[in-house]
Design a protein around this motif. Sequence first.
Motif, PDB file in Angstrom:
ATOM      1  N   ILE A  42       0.880  -1.167   0.000  1.00 37.47           N
ATOM      2  CA  ILE A  42       0.000   0.000   0.000  1.00 37.47           C
ATOM      3  C   ILE A  42       0.914   1.212   0.000  1.00 37.47           C
ATOM      4  O   ILE A  42       1.681   1.425   0.949  1.00 37.47           O
ATOM      5  CB  ILE A  42      -0.931   0.025   1.222  1.00 37.47           C
ATOM      6  N   LEU A  43       0.852   1.992  -1.060  1.00 38.41           N
ATOM      7  CA  LEU A  43       1.750   3.125  -1.231  1.00 38.41           C
ATOM      8  C   LEU A  43       1.123   4.397  -0.681  1.00 38.41           C
ATOM      9  O   LEU A  43       0.019   4.781  -1.074  1.00 38.41           O
ATOM     10  CB  LEU A  43       2.084   3.309  -2.705  1.00 38.41           C
ATOM     11  N   SER A  44       1.835   5.049   0.233  1.00 33.97           N
ATOM     12  CA  SER A  44       1.415   6.354   0.750  1.00 33.97           C
ATOM     13  C   SER A  44       2.091   7.445  -0.068  1.00 33.97           C
ATOM     14  O   SER A  44       3.313   7.435  -0.228  1.00 33.97           O
ATOM     15  CB  SER A  44       1.826   6.527   2.219  1.00 33.97           C
ATOM     16  N   THR A  45       1.282   8.385  -0.569  1.00 33.82           N
ATOM     17  CA  THR A  45       1.835   9.544  -1.267  1.00 33.82           C
ATOM     18  C   THR A  45       1.160  10.802  -0.731  1.00 33.82           C
ATOM     19  O   THR A  45       0.116  10.727  -0.071  1.00 33.82           O
ATOM     20  CB  THR A  45       1.624   9.447  -2.792  1.00 33.82           C
ATOM     21  N   LEU A  46       1.741  11.946  -1.027  1.00 34.18           N
ATOM     22  CA  LEU A  46       1.267  13.208  -0.457  1.00 34.18           C
ATOM     23  C   LEU A  46       0.346  13.942  -1.415  1.00 34.18           C
ATOM     24  O   LEU A  46       0.722  14.249  -2.560  1.00 34.18           O
ATOM     25  CB  LEU A  46       2.462  14.099  -0.110  1.00 34.18           C
ATOM     26  N   ASN A  47      -0.879  14.231  -0.947  1.00 36.53           N
ATOM     27  CA  ASN A  47      -1.804  15.057  -1.709  1.00 36.53           C
ATOM     28  C   ASN A  47      -1.394  16.531  -1.619  1.00 36.53           C
ATOM     29  O   ASN A  47      -0.649  16.932  -0.726  1.00 36.53           O
ATOM     30  CB  ASN A  47      -3.229  14.895  -1.171  1.00 36.53           C
ATOM     31  N   ASN A  48      -1.931  17.346  -2.524  1.00 40.66           N
ATOM     32  CA  ASN A  48      -1.588  18.764  -2.534  1.00 40.66           C
ATOM     33  C   ASN A  48      -2.002  19.484  -1.260  1.00 40.66           C
ATOM     34  O   ASN A  48      -1.390  20.482  -0.873  1.00 40.66           O
ATOM     35  CB  ASN A  48      -2.220  19.455  -3.745  1.00 40.66           C
ATOM     36  N   ASP A  49      -3.040  18.978  -0.572  1.00 41.62           N
ATOM     37  CA  ASP A  49      -3.499  19.627   0.651  1.00 41.62           C
ATOM     38  C   ASP A  49      -2.754  19.138   1.887  1.00 41.62           C
ATOM     39  O   ASP A  49      -3.096  19.509   3.019  1.00 41.62           O
ATOM     40  CB  ASP A  49      -5.009  19.439   0.833  1.00 41.62           C
ATOM     41  N   GLY A  50      -1.741  18.313   1.702  1.00 40.42           N
ATOM     42  CA  GLY A  50      -0.945  17.817   2.812  1.00 40.42           C
ATOM     43  C   GLY A  50      -1.440  16.519   3.413  1.00 40.42           C
ATOM     44  O   GLY A  50      -0.778  15.951   4.296  1.00 40.42           O
ATOM     45  N   SER A  51      -2.592  16.013   2.971  1.00 40.16           N
ATOM     46  CA  SER A  51      -3.100  14.727   3.454  1.00 40.16           C
ATOM     47  C   SER A  51      -2.408  13.591   2.715  1.00 40.16           C
ATOM     48  O   SER A  51      -1.682  13.801   1.738  1.00 40.16           O
ATOM     49  CB  SER A  51      -4.620  14.648   3.260  1.00 40.16           C
ATOM     50  N   THR A  52      -2.642  12.372   3.174  1.00 40.69           N
ATOM     51  CA  THR A  52      -1.980  11.200   2.602  1.00 40.69           C
ATOM     52  C   THR A  52      -2.958  10.369   1.782  1.00 40.69           C
ATOM     53  O   THR A  52      -4.058  10.058   2.239  1.00 40.69           O
ATOM     54  CB  THR A  52      -1.370  10.327   3.712  1.00 40.69           C
ATOM     55  N   ASN A  53      -2.555  10.016   0.587  1.00 40.39           N
ATOM     56  CA  ASN A  53      -3.334   9.116  -0.268  1.00 40.39           C
ATOM     57  C   ASN A  53      -2.767   7.705  -0.160  1.00 40.39           C
ATOM     58  O   ASN A  53      -1.557   7.514  -0.031  1.00 40.39           O
ATOM     59  CB  ASN A  53      -3.270   9.575  -1.729  1.00 40.39           C
ATOM     60  N   LEU A  54      -3.640   6.710  -0.192  1.00 43.52           N
ATOM     61  CA  LEU A  54      -3.234   5.306  -0.143  1.00 43.52           C
ATOM     62  C   LEU A  54      -3.599   4.613  -1.449  1.00 43.52           C
ATOM     63  O   LEU A  54      -4.731   4.730  -1.917  1.00 43.52           O
ATOM     64  CB  LEU A  54      -3.911   4.581   1.026  1.00 43.52           C
ATOM     65  N   SER A  55      -2.637   3.868  -1.992  1.00 38.59           N
ATOM     66  CA  SER A  55      -2.869   3.154  -3.249  1.00 38.59           C
ATOM     67  C   SER A  55      -2.356   1.725  -3.136  1.00 38.59           C
ATOM     68  O   SER A  55      -1.157   1.518  -2.921  1.00 38.59           O
ATOM     69  CB  SER A  55      -2.136   3.849  -4.402  1.00 38.59           C
ATOM     70  N   PRO A  56      -3.229   0.725  -3.282  1.00 41.52           N
ATOM     71  CA  PRO A  56      -2.749  -0.665  -3.297  1.00 41.52           C
ATOM     72  C   PRO A  56      -2.047  -0.958  -4.615  1.00 41.52           C
ATOM     73  O   PRO A  56      -2.553  -0.624  -5.687  1.00 41.52           O
ATOM     74  CB  PRO A  56      -4.041  -1.478  -3.142  1.00 41.52           C
ATOM     75  N   LEU A  57      -0.865  -1.579  -4.516  1.00 43.22           N
ATOM     76  CA  LEU A  57      -0.093  -1.931  -5.705  1.00 43.22           C
ATOM     77  C   LEU A  57       0.280  -3.404  -5.647  1.00 43.22           C
ATOM     78  O   LEU A  57       0.497  -3.955  -4.576  1.00 43.22           O
ATOM     79  CB  LEU A  57       1.190  -1.099  -5.800  1.00 43.22           C
ATOM     80  N   SER A  58       0.403  -4.011  -6.817  1.00 46.77           N
ATOM     81  CA  SER A  58       0.782  -5.422  -6.873  1.00 46.77           C
ATOM     82  C   SER A  58       2.056  -5.643  -7.673  1.00 46.77           C
ATOM     83  O   SER A  58       2.441  -6.790  -7.898  1.00 46.77           O
ATOM     84  CB  SER A  58      -0.353  -6.244  -7.492  1.00 46.77           C
ATOM     85  N   SER A  59       2.712  -4.558  -8.086  1.00 48.19           N
ATOM     86  CA  SER A  59       3.905  -4.693  -8.904  1.00 48.19           C
ATOM     87  C   SER A  59       5.066  -3.947  -8.252  1.00 48.19           C
ATOM     88  O   SER A  59       5.094  -2.719  -8.248  1.00 48.19           O
ATOM     89  CB  SER A  59       3.666  -4.134 -10.310  1.00 48.19           C
ATOM     90  N   SER A  60       6.011  -4.698  -7.696  1.00 47.94           N
ATOM     91  CA  SER A  60       7.180  -4.076  -7.081  1.00 47.94           C
ATOM     92  C   SER A  60       8.283  -5.116  -6.920  1.00 47.94           C
ATOM     93  O   SER A  60       8.018  -6.313  -6.877  1.00 47.94           O
ATOM     94  CB  SER A  60       6.834  -3.486  -5.712  1.00 47.94           C
ATOM     95  N   TRP A  61       9.513  -4.632  -6.847  1.00 48.33           N
ATOM     96  CA  TRP A  61      10.629  -5.502  -6.481  1.00 48.33           C
ATOM     97  C   TRP A  61      11.717  -4.659  -5.856  1.00 48.33           C
ATOM     98  O   TRP A  61      11.745  -3.441  -6.018  1.00 48.33           O
ATOM     99  CB  TRP A  61      11.157  -6.309  -7.655  1.00 48.33           C
ATOM    100  N   ALA A  62      12.599  -5.311  -5.095  1.00 46.45           N
ATOM    101  CA  ALA A  62      13.644  -4.595  -4.371  1.00 46.45           C
ATOM    102  C   ALA A  62      15.001  -5.215  -4.622  1.00 46.45           C
ATOM    103  O   ALA A  62      15.141  -6.432  -4.752  1.00 46.45           O
ATOM    104  CB  ALA A  62      13.347  -4.610  -2.868  1.00 46.45           C
ATOM    105  N   LEU A  63      16.017  -4.347  -4.701  1.00 49.56           N
ATOM    106  CA  LEU A  63      17.400  -4.785  -4.813  1.00 49.56           C
ATOM    107  C   LEU A  63      18.243  -3.794  -4.032  1.00 49.56           C
ATOM    108  O   LEU A  63      18.371  -2.638  -4.425  1.00 49.56           O
ATOM    109  CB  LEU A  63      17.846  -4.849  -6.268  1.00 49.56           C
TER     110      LEU A  63
END
Length: 215
Positions: free
Chosen positions: A35-56
């Motif tokens: 679940i990705l948290s990003t910043l809205n223009n008004d300073g609140s936080t948006n949540l977006s479920p994602l299913s595509s990611s990898w880490a290195l």
Amino acid sequence: MQQQYNTKQTTDWAQTNQHQAINPSILYYGTPVIILSTLNNDGSTNLSPLSSSWALGDCLVLGIGTQGKAYENLCHHPECVINLPDSSMWPNVEALGRTTGSSPVPEVKRNMGYTFCQDKFSVAGLTSERSVQVAPDKIVECPLQIEAVAQHMRTPEHTPFMAIVEVKAVKVHAHAHLISDVNKIDPKQWHPLIYNFRHYYGLGERQGENFRADK
């Protein structure tokens, strides 16, 4: 000791499990849900479920739809939090599934049944928590939280409705029960939520370990 393989058994298996060419509509072959948290223009936080990611290392790569609020927010503010739910949290993730922080709702999303939601924490039954090094809030209930900053974003020519976003992890948080040693996560305690061809799964039984598991 190096594992020995029965070549006859392998040949027999191959002969009885012939492949067929198919054209599936999706290729979510089993990846962790975030679940990705990003910043809205008004300073609140948006949540977006994602299913595509990898880490290195400390680099993480995210696949994000360009029609969503997460992409819009990252274009204006590069900070984010990668919240990783455990397998018990699939209802919370699914509660976010048809919501969008974009208003008006983009036509392509409206046709898919998406509706606008301002407070996604409430609709998903989740709790916000201030991050340490980035502006968007973390999710208290997620056992792993990775604060990060986007370094590079691009849209593939062959898939213009998706963006590939490279982010750098700057701070990692883990629930205490997951920590087996200093700076180590106990894999026996961590049960990620897996998105398997649009169905939610947990992990199965442990099958073995990589030679670098204790490094």
